[in-house]
Write an enzyme that holds these catalytic residues in place. Structure first.
Site, PDB file in Angstrom:
ATOM      1  CG  ASN A 138      -1.951   0.941   1.374  1.00  0.00           C
ATOM      2  OD1 ASN A 138      -2.761   1.052   0.452  1.00  0.00           O
ATOM      3  ND2 ASN A 138      -2.025   1.677   2.477  1.00  0.00           N
ATOM      4  CG  HIS A 162      -4.224  10.091   1.818  1.00  0.00           C
ATOM      5  ND1 HIS A 162      -5.387  10.086   2.565  1.00  0.00           N
ATOM      6  CD2 HIS A 162      -3.528   9.000   2.218  1.00  0.00           C
ATOM      7  CE1 HIS A 162      -5.380   9.048   3.384  1.00  0.00           C
ATOM      8  NE2 HIS A 162      -4.272   8.368   3.185  1.00  0.00           N
TER       9      HIS A 162
HETATM   10  C1  XIL Z   1      -3.433   8.144   9.921  1.00  0.00           C
HETATM   11  C2  XIL Z   1      -4.624   8.074  10.871  1.00  0.00           C
HETATM   12  O1  XIL Z   1      -5.791   8.384  10.147  1.00  0.00           O
HETATM   13  C3  XIL Z   1      -4.430   9.025  12.019  1.00  0.00           C
HETATM   14  O2  XIL Z   1      -5.472   8.858  12.978  1.00  0.00           O
HETATM   15  C4  XIL Z   1      -3.075   8.789  12.686  1.00  0.00           C
HETATM   16  O3  XIL Z   1      -2.863   9.751  13.678  1.00  0.00           O
HETATM   17  C5  XIL Z   1      -1.970   8.862  11.660  1.00  0.00           C
HETATM   18  O4  XIL Z   1      -2.228   7.941  10.618  1.00  0.00           O
HETATM   19  N1  XIL Z   1      -1.418   6.769   5.399  1.00  0.00           N
HETATM   20  C6  XIL Z   1      -1.716   5.629   6.113  1.00  0.00           C
HETATM   21  C7  XIL Z   1      -2.580   5.725   7.311  1.00  0.00           C
HETATM   22  O5  XIL Z   1      -1.336   4.541   5.672  1.00  0.00           O
HETATM   23  O6  XIL Z   1      -2.255   4.768   8.281  1.00  0.00           O
HETATM   24  C8  XIL Z   1      -2.563   7.101   7.937  1.00  0.00           C
HETATM   25  O7  XIL Z   1      -3.560   7.135   8.952  1.00  0.00           O
HETATM   26  C9  XIL Z   1      -2.820   8.146   6.883  1.00  0.00           C
HETATM   27  C10 XIL Z   1      -1.748   8.108   5.821  1.00  0.00           C
END
Ligand code: XIL
Length: 335
Positions: free
Chosen positions: A181, A217
């Site tokens: 991922n 994202h």
């Molecule tokens: C984020 C969570 O949403 C938050 O609550 C935490 O504080 C930090 O991590 N990529 C990922 C996720 O693979 O695990 C992350 O999640 C966001 C970015």
């Protein structure tokens, strides 16, 4: 959140629409918010047929003092999913972030780190065999230029750690689907080229890799136009491709025009997934702006989810529902 009572979302639930199109629609789930009746629970249970453990299975959540394993957070998500007929994506076994403080290059030798991560994978995947259908085994292994991230795993185990982790996961649960991922691999770019080369090599070497997770994202106005071509090249290797952490962040303030554009951009990502037969999961990284991880991580950005702070549907919610509800190009109802 506003004080107004929660209004059930209009129309058919997203999960019903998605199932008719042969895909799963998922969300990241916060283990701390699953008790009792709340808007959070209503939406999580009603709208989604796949859930990802947002934080509950990260190592800092399962073993904060060394040797003391805590499964209650992840168990809460697994039983919620069982109660609501949802599939679970386990996230994330090997990562450079959110490791317990006691895991470090200063404390352990490379051989000790290798044994620790091997055991973490074996114990965690083994414990949830039969309950967790797919795993983000390795999370974010690459840098933007396509080189390996100099994580403690890369430093201690060398680049072979990706293959090793996948083998350990397969041994622990032969039925689970195993993923790498990553983020900023949605377009055709040096990072996704490197991920593609890595995936191809792993498959040639007989490493048990079933799919690639594209976190997605995304940033408003910067949705990759070559997402489909990129997904297709991975699918052509025989891999599943999943959108695993979709959100579209907006530079604040999020006015009406920006939210309308966001709706179009959510729609376009959903449409792209529906056009690629190996894209059978589209997971959102949370569903309400009230709880999104974005403001904490990206100052000046927010409004990234499909529901607003009060759990009311934004244009993006209606757009996702509308694309899922289209009958054209419907695939035979699969999952
Ligand atoms: C984020 C969570 O949403 C938050 O609550 C935490 O504080 C930090 O991590 N990529 C990922 C996720 O693979 O695990 C992350 O999640 C966001 C970015």
């Amino acid at each position: 959140m506003t004080d107004s009572p929660f209004q059930p979302l209009p129309g058919a639930p997203l999960r019903e629409l998605a199932a008719r199109r042969g895909i799963r629609i998922g969300t990241a789930l916060d283990h701390a918010l699953l008790d009792g009746a709340s808007p959070y629970v209503a939406v999580a249970a009603g709208q989604f047929n796949s859930v990802t453990t947002e934080n509950a299975l990260k190592w800092d959540h399962t073993e904060y003092p060394k040797g003391v394993l805590s499964w209650e957070r992840a168990d809460r998500i697994v039983s919620f999913a069982r109660a609501h007929d949802q599939r679970v994506r386990g996230h994330a076994l090997v990562w450079h972030r959110q490791n317990p403080a006691w895991v470090s290059e200063d404390e352990q030798s490379p051989a000790e780190l290798r044994a620790l991560i091997r055991d973490r994978i074996a114990v965690t995947v083994g414990r949830y065999a039969g309950s967790i259908a797919c795993w983000d085994v390795v999370n974010e292994p690459l840098e933007w230029d396509g080189s390996y991230r100099e994580s403690l795993w890369h430093k201690a185990l060398g680049p072979g750690y990706v293959a090793e982790a996948l083998h350990w996961a397969r041994q622990a649960d032969p039925a689970a689907k195993l993923y790498i991922n990553d983020y900023e691999v949605e377009s055709l770019c040096p990072k996704s080229d490197a991920l593609y080369a890595l995936a191809k090599q792993l498959l040639l070497n007989g490493v048990p890799l079933d799919g690639i997770g594209f976190q997605a994202h995304l940033v408003l106005g910067r949705i990759p136009t070559d997402l489909e071509a990129n997904l297709r090249r991975f699918a052509d290797l025989g891999l599943d491709v999943a959108i695993t952490e979709l959100d579209i962040r907006v530079h604040l303030p999020a006015d009406e025009a920006r939210l309308a554009q966001q709706a179009e951009e959510y729609a376009s990502v959903v449409r792209t997934c529906l056009r690629v037969p190996r894209c059978q999961e589209l997971t959102l990284w949370g569903f309400t702006d009230a709880l999104s991880w974005i403001p904490a991580e990206y100052p000046e950005y927010g409004a990234a989810a499909i529901l607003d702070d009060g759990y009311a549907p934004k244009p993006a919610y209606h757009a996702v529902a509308s694309v899922l509800g289209e009958t054209e190009g419907r695939r035979p109802g699969r999952p």
